[in-house]
Structures are given as structure tokens and as C-alpha cells.
Design a protein around this motif. Structure first.
Motif, mmCIF file in Angstrom:
data_model
loop_
_atom_site.group_PDB
_atom_site.id
_atom_site.type_symbol
_atom_site.label_atom_id
_atom_site.label_comp_id
_atom_site.label_asym_id
_atom_site.label_seq_id
_atom_site.Cartn_x
_atom_site.Cartn_y
_atom_site.Cartn_z
ATOM 1 N N ASP A 206 0.855 -1.188 0.000
ATOM 2 C CA ASP A 206 0.000 0.000 0.000
ATOM 3 C C ASP A 206 0.888 1.234 0.000
ATOM 4 O OD1 ASP A 206 -2.998 0.876 0.566
ATOM 5 O OD2 ASP A 206 -1.728 2.164 1.795
ATOM 6 N N ILE A 207 0.388 2.334 -0.544
ATOM 7 C CA ILE A 207 1.181 3.567 -0.593
ATOM 8 C C ILE A 207 1.540 4.062 0.805
ATOM 9 C CG2 ILE A 207 -0.811 5.129 -0.681
ATOM 10 C CD1 ILE A 207 2.515 5.493 -2.676
ATOM 11 N N SER A 208 0.769 3.669 1.802
ATOM 12 C CA SER A 208 1.059 4.092 3.185
ATOM 13 C C SER A 208 2.377 3.521 3.692
ATOM 14 C CB SER A 208 -0.069 3.669 4.122
ATOM 15 O OG SER A 208 -0.181 2.255 4.167
ATOM 16 N N LEU B 146 -3.201 9.945 -15.410
ATOM 17 C CA LEU B 146 -2.180 9.458 -16.341
ATOM 18 C C LEU B 146 -1.857 7.988 -16.099
ATOM 19 C CD1 LEU B 146 0.221 12.545 -16.209
ATOM 20 C CD2 LEU B 146 -1.451 11.993 -18.003
ATOM 21 N N ILE B 147 -1.786 7.615 -14.827
ATOM 22 C CA ILE B 147 -1.479 6.232 -14.444
ATOM 23 C C ILE B 147 -2.416 5.872 -13.293
ATOM 24 C CG2 ILE B 147 0.303 4.644 -13.622
ATOM 25 C CD1 ILE B 147 2.439 6.537 -14.652
ATOM 26 N N SER B 148 -3.003 4.699 -13.331
ATOM 27 C CA SER B 148 -3.905 4.279 -12.250
ATOM 28 C C SER B 148 -3.119 4.081 -10.954
ATOM 29 C CB SER B 148 -4.603 2.974 -12.616
ATOM 30 O OG SER B 148 -3.672 1.895 -12.602
ATOM 31 N N ARG B 149 -3.820 4.138 -9.830
ATOM 32 C CA ARG B 149 -3.153 3.934 -8.540
ATOM 33 C C ARG B 149 -2.532 2.549 -8.451
ATOM 34 N NH1 ARG B 149 -6.809 6.898 -3.833
ATOM 35 N NH2 ARG B 149 -6.604 9.003 -4.691
ATOM 36 N N GLU B 150 -3.228 1.570 -9.000
ATOM 37 C CA GLU B 150 -2.705 0.202 -8.956
ATOM 38 C C GLU B 150 -1.387 0.101 -9.728
ATOM 39 O OE1 GLU B 150 -6.747 0.447 -7.891
ATOM 40 O OE2 GLU B 150 -5.868 1.023 -9.834
ATOM 41 N N ASP B 151 -1.372 0.696 -10.918
ATOM 42 C CA ASP B 151 -0.140 0.656 -11.714
ATOM 43 C C ASP B 151 0.969 1.485 -11.065
ATOM 44 O OD1 ASP B 151 -0.916 -1.105 -13.651
ATOM 45 O OD2 ASP B 151 -1.510 0.423 -15.110
ATOM 46 N N MET B 152 0.614 2.630 -10.495
ATOM 47 C CA MET B 152 1.647 3.461 -9.856
ATOM 48 C C MET B 152 2.303 2.721 -8.694
ATOM 49 S SD MET B 152 2.929 6.197 -10.955
ATOM 50 C CE MET B 152 3.821 6.699 -9.502
ATOM 51 N N ARG C 235 2.547 -0.474 -8.422
ATOM 52 C CA ARG C 235 3.368 -1.521 -9.049
ATOM 53 C C ARG C 235 4.680 -0.936 -9.554
ATOM 54 N NH1 ARG C 235 3.382 -3.776 -14.221
ATOM 55 N NH2 ARG C 235 1.639 -2.439 -14.870
ATOM 56 N N PHE C 236 4.619 0.243 -10.172
ATOM 57 C CA PHE C 236 5.834 0.879 -10.677
ATOM 58 C C PHE C 236 6.754 1.299 -9.529
ATOM 59 C CE2 PHE C 236 3.227 2.411 -14.586
ATOM 60 C CZ PHE C 236 3.294 1.126 -15.127
ATOM 61 N N ILE C 237 6.166 1.757 -8.413
ATOM 62 C CA ILE C 237 6.976 2.119 -7.244
ATOM 63 C C ILE C 237 7.701 0.889 -6.703
ATOM 64 C CG2 ILE C 237 6.803 2.830 -4.814
ATOM 65 C CD1 ILE C 237 4.622 4.864 -5.797
ATOM 66 N N CYS C 238 7.016 -0.266 -6.730
ATOM 67 C CA CYS C 238 7.662 -1.509 -6.284
ATOM 68 C C CYS C 238 8.801 -1.921 -7.222
ATOM 69 C CB CYS C 238 6.636 -2.636 -6.192
ATOM 70 S SG CYS C 238 5.453 -2.456 -4.841
ATOM 71 N N ILE D 167 9.725 10.746 -0.644
ATOM 72 C CA ILE D 167 8.959 11.919 -1.078
ATOM 73 C C ILE D 167 8.738 11.925 -2.586
ATOM 74 C CG2 ILE D 167 11.047 13.362 -1.195
ATOM 75 C CD1 ILE D 167 9.369 15.754 -0.371
ATOM 76 N N GLU D 168 9.730 11.501 -3.353
ATOM 77 C CA GLU D 168 9.590 11.467 -4.811
ATOM 78 C C GLU D 168 8.469 10.515 -5.227
ATOM 79 O OE1 GLU D 168 12.445 10.747 -8.699
ATOM 80 O OE2 GLU D 168 12.494 9.289 -7.087
ATOM 81 N N SER D 169 8.450 9.303 -4.650
ATOM 82 C CA SER D 169 7.438 8.306 -5.002
ATOM 83 C C SER D 169 6.042 8.754 -4.571
ATOM 84 C CB SER D 169 7.778 6.961 -4.337
ATOM 85 O OG SER D 169 9.005 6.454 -4.815
#
Length: 555
Positions: free
Chosen positions: A380-382, A401-407, A409-412, A387-389
Motif C-alpha cells: 500500500d502507498i502508506s 495518467l497512471i492508475s493507482r494500482e499501476d503506480m 506496481r511501478f513504485i515496487c 517523497i519522490e514516489s
């Protein structure tokens, strides 16, 4: 080529917040580092690069400094620092400090004064401008999303911050700023006995005169055209070298986003009297996409070889390379460039290390890399702290631009927190990092992947790194040899040679899990196997490389 100790050294980067906690508050500290110095000595490294430990409000994990000559309380005291560096030197190792002087914290005494009034003596320590029609002075974007300008109510003006709004940029055009910085650097060298500096975004300190608008929208541009490699940057660094660096036997590396080979020759040229080397970012930008690094694209091997080879050949004899795949700002190298599956993680980590350490330049090992730490499955984003992510997650998803689910995933895959989770020392609670609650989640794979397990296995990644590092001391060709790429278009194999006088190495690395055939050049028939990540008695003729196999032959 002229020999130098820093060309022969191997550097180990410590991100102190996540290295080792000695007091149970969940945050790594200086005494924790001191307690692990024997481990680093056993690995064989020569230099420790310590990410910032200065006093900081911690908006950007210590890269927002409020006092350059004090230690952040969470990390300990100056006495703890003195004890740590004494322990480092006693073991024959050296210490490089992070130098963050493109910007300070907005809580630094200079900035607190600067924002008080337009005629304050410290006003010109920073970059202040009037707005235009109620808008920011220009269209520059922050590297951390949004505008690079922050309105300040006290004087109804804007200040420049290329990063967080709590990181105002210093005005290097002001000679008083330069004198303050050089005085501080001399203090760390002469009074504290440090052995070098890694200079944060040092190629951004000179901005284009007049601060003109960028050619593209700020989110696409992110300031490079008007902030990177500015007109006075080499003048400033030559002055720094004259007034500080040349007085001591230091190792210096400048972080230089957007730097070209030609620019690097100016920063790190053997005759330029600026820095020893730079960190370039071309190879870690190969998996970017429409929205920068927020993508699941993998690094194409042919492109990777092309970029790495360009830097190897074009700097040869003129400037020095820094060699890295991972650091505190990059995801874990094994997950990004290789295969972190249980089946292949160990052989792949050894292959990547072989490919990198056999090149010309100073290798940098990032904490945990030496036993194969991987990216982290954030649920989870929590759980994210970077700060950048966090900013990108909000900005990209809110803009559609990008769904929360994909974002997530990209952060991971690409987020900086992948490198910032605690070092996995053993299989006890919290991976042996802390007896308290860690400041960021521990990677759940710590039961299988940890330093203790690596030290108990004579075939582990740790001992492979130890052997690679030891070989640099024994084989001058590894350090000073010329590089030549073979098989540039091969999509599975990275093959190159190193040559010095009569010595020659052949490095063969399979970047895939599929077996790959290769015909060993006749000149290497009967050559010695210097190192490899599979057991082989001899290598000649046409061979089949195993998944992620690496072999180095010496003739």
C-alpha cells in the motif's frame, strides 16, 4: 596511465538510516555502523561512502541540511562520529562524506535570515525572484514534481528549489556562499579527517543567467536544460579544487544527472583539476518511458552494452569512470537488471557483479548488494516513505495518467525505497536491524536473504564479492586495462576484453536464464579461469553458458 589509490579502491555505500540501529529507536545510526566495521573489513572494501548524517529536518531523508557541522540527533553525536571514523581508519579503510551544497534546508540559519527581508545580508545566499503576473518567475519544474518556485509571503517573492520546497537552492554566483562552503569542507577534512566527498547533484550549481524559461513544459523538462552543466560550473569546481580538494589526499565523485561523455571529461579529466570521477545516469535511464521512470520496462541488453561501452572507451586515458548498478536513489540492481527469483538470484547477482567489477573504473557496492537484497513488495502507498514516489503517486493518479494500482506496481519496481529498507543482517525479528519498530518496512524475504546466512555459506554472493574485490588488488589489468566490446548485437551475452601490456582478460556474461552458445576466441585457448559463478575446469572452443553464467578468462 597514472596510478592512483582511488582508481584501485572499491567503495561501499552506507545509507545510515537503514544500515544498523544500535539503540532500538528503529533508525540506523553511527554506533550501528561502528558495530559492523569488521563485517565491511572482511568484505575487503577500501572506502565507505556515508550518505548524509548532518543535522536535518529530514524532509528528503537528510539531503536537506540545516547545519553542515552538526550530526542529526537520530544518528548520534559528533563524539559517535569521531569514534566511527577512528574505527574506520584503524581498519585501513577510508571515509567519504556526502556533500550537499546545491541546496540547504529551509531551516538552515542562512535561509532563516535570507527570508526575513529583501535587504538582509543573507538574502543573496539564495535565488529570489519577483513573480510574473501572479505566477512563478519561470516554467522550471522541480525534480520532485510541481513548480521549482515557492512563493514566500514575508517579502512577496519566490525562491528557487529544484527539489523539495524545503530545499532552497544556494546562489553559487555569490562568492560569500562559495567561501562558506569551502570553509565547511576544509573543516571536515582538516578537523575531522575525512577522506573525500561524494557531491550531490554538483552539476546543477550553476544556472543559466537570467533564468530563462525552459524549452518544454516543466514536468517534461525538470530543469536540465537550464540548470545542468551551467556556464560557471567548471570555474566553481576549479576554485573548490584549489581552495579545498588539492590540499588533501581525497577521493571525489560528483553526481551529475544529464551529464554527457564530453562534459564528464571536463569534470573528471586527468588534467582538469576538478573531480576524480562523476556518476553518470545514462545506463539507469534506459528503462524509462513516457512518464519517466514510472514504467515496467526492462533495460534492453544491447542498449545497456552500447551505453556502458561508450563510457568505457571514450573516457579511457582521459578521465575515470565510476561503476555502479545500484545506490540509495535506484531500485535493487538484482531486481532491475537481473532475476531475483529464488532459483536464479544468487548466480545472477554474481554475474552482475562480475560484469561491473571487471570494467575500468572505481566500483561502488551498495549496502545489501553483497548478499543479494531485492526489491520490496509494498502492499500500500502508506508503506512508502520516499517523497519522490509519494508525490508522483499522487500527481500521476490525480491527473489520470497512471492508475493507482499501476503506480504502486511501478513504485515496487523503480521507487527509491527499494534500496532504503533495512539491511537484512540475520533471520531474527526485523532482520536484526533493530529491536524497535523500523522506520520503514523490512523486506519479508529476510528469513532467506540475510548477511548471516551469506557468511555461513562458502559459495555465497558475499564471498564472491570478496574474491572480486581481492582480485582488483592482484590484477592491474582489472584496474588499468583497456576495454573492448565483443558481440555488440548479441541479445543474451555481454562479452568484452581488458588489455594491459601482455595481460588480457575475456569477460563473458549471460544476462538471461536461457543457455547461450559462445565460441571462445582462439587466443584464449587454455586460458586460466580467473573467476566464475559456476564450477568449470576449462573453457575453450564452443561453450554453452548456463543461466546467468559469468566467466572471466586470463591469458
Amino acid at each position: 596511465m597514472e596510478k592512483a589509490w582511488w582508481k584501485e579502491a572499491v567503495v561501499y555505500q552506507i545509507y545510515p538510516r537503514s544500515f544498523m540501529d544500535s539503540n532500538g529507536d528503529g533508525i540506523g545510526d553511527l554506533n550501528g555502523i561502528t558495530s559492523r566495521l569488521d563485517y565491511l573489513k572482511e568484505l575487503g572494501i577500501d572506502v565507505i561512502w556515508l550518505s548524509p548524517v548532518y543535522q536535518s529536518p529530514n524532509d528528503d531523508n537528510g539531503y536537506d541540511i540545516s547545519d553542515y557541522q552538526a550530526i542529526m540527533q537520530e544518528f548520534g553525536t559528533m563524539e559517535d562520529f569521531d569514534k566511527m571514523i577512528e574505527g574506520i581508519h584503524a581498519r585501513g579503510m577510508r571515509l567519504v562524506m556526502d556533500l550537499v551544497v546545491n541546496h540547504t534546508s529551509d531551516e538552515h540559519a542562512w535561509f532563516l535570515e535570507s527570508r526575513k527581508s529583501k535587504d538582509n545580508p543573507y538574502r543573496d545566499y539564495y535565488i529570489w525572484r519577483e513573480g510574473k503576473d501572479g505566477q512563478a518567475p519561470n516554467n522550471w519544474g522541480s525534480y520532485f514534481s510541481g513548480s521549482a518556485w515557492q512563493h514566500d509571503d514575508a517579502t512577496d517573492m519566490y525562491y528557487l528549489h529544484l527539489f523539495s520546497k524545503k530545499q532552497p537552492d544556494l546562489n553559487w554566483e555569490n562568492p560569500k556562499v562559495r567561501e562558506e562552503v569551502f570553509s565547511m569542507m576544509n573543516w571536515w577534512c582538516a578537523e575531522k579527517g575525512i577522506d573525500g566527498f561524494r557531491m550531490d547533484v554538483i552539476n546543477l550549481i550553476s544556472k543559466q543567467p537570467g533564468l530563462p524559461d525552459g524549452p518544454k513544459a516543466p514536468k517534461e523538462l525538470y530543469g536540465y536544460a537550464n540548470c545542468a552543466n551551467g556556464p560557471r560550473v567548471h570555474e566553481f569546481l576549479k576554485e573548490m579544487n584549489q581552495k579545498v580538494l588539492s590540499k588533501y589526499e581525497l577521493i571525489t565523485v560528483g553526481e551529475a544527472p544529464g551529464v554527457t561523455v564530453e562534459e564528464a571529461k571536463r569534470y573528471a579529466g586527468f588534467d582538469e583539476k576538478e573531480l576524480n570521477m562523476v556518476f553518470q545516469f545514462e545506463h539507469v535511464g534506459l528503462d524509462g518511458g513516457e512518464y519517466g521512470k514510472w514504467t515496467d520496462k526492462r533495460v534492453p541488453l544491447t542498449e545497456f552494452k552500447k551505453v556502458m561501452s561508450k563510457w568505457q572507451t571514450e573516457l579511457d586515458g582521459q578521465a575515470w569512470n565510476s561503476l555502479y548498478l545500484g545506490n540509495h536513489d535506484q531500485p535493487r540492481s538484482i531486481s532491475r537488471f537481473g532475476d531475483d527469483s529464488p532459483e536464479y538470484r544468487e548466480v545472477c547477482a554474481k554475474m552482475l557483479a562480475t560484469c561491473l567489477h571487471m570494467m575500468q573504473g572505481t566500483p561502488y557496492v551498495y549496502q545489501g548488494e553483497e548478499f543479494g537484497m531485492t526489491n520490496v513488495p509494498f502492499d500500500d502507498i502508506s508503506e512508502v516513505r520516499d517523497i519522490e514516489s509519494i508525490n508522483a503517486y499522487r500527481e500521476m493518479s490525480e491527473a489520470g495518467l497512471i492508475s493507482r494500482e499501476d503506480m504502486l506496481r511501478f513504485i515496487c519496481l523503480k521507487g527509491r525505497d527499494n534500496a532504503r529498507t533495512p539491511v537484512q543482517w540475520d533471520d531474527s525479528e526485523n532482520a536484526g536491524f533493530t529491536t524497535g519498530t523500523p522506520w520503514i518496512k523490512v523486506n519479508p524475504n529476510y528469513k532467506q536473504i540475510n548477511a548471516k546466512a551469506a557468511l555461513e555459506d562458502k559459495n555465497s554472493i558475499f564471498y564472491y564479492y570478496q574474491k572480486l574485490i581481492a582480485l582488483r588488488k592482484e590484477e592491474p589489468v582489472m584496474v588499468y586495462g583497456h576495454y573492448a566490446l565483443l558481440e555488440p548485437d548479441h541479445e543474451s551475452l555481454y562479452v568484452y576484453t581488458r588489455s594491459l601490456d601482455e595481460q588480457k582478460l575475456l569477460v563473458i556474461c549471460n544476462f538471461t536464464k536461457e543457455p547461450a552458445g559462445y565460441e571462445v576466441p582462439a587466443e584464449f585457448a587454455g586460458a586460466q579461469i580467473l573467476i566464475g559463478n559456476y564450477q568449470r575446469d576449462k573453457v575453450e572452443g564452443t561453450i554453452e553458458l548456463k543461466p546467468y553464467e559469468a566467466i572471466v578468462l586470463k591469458k
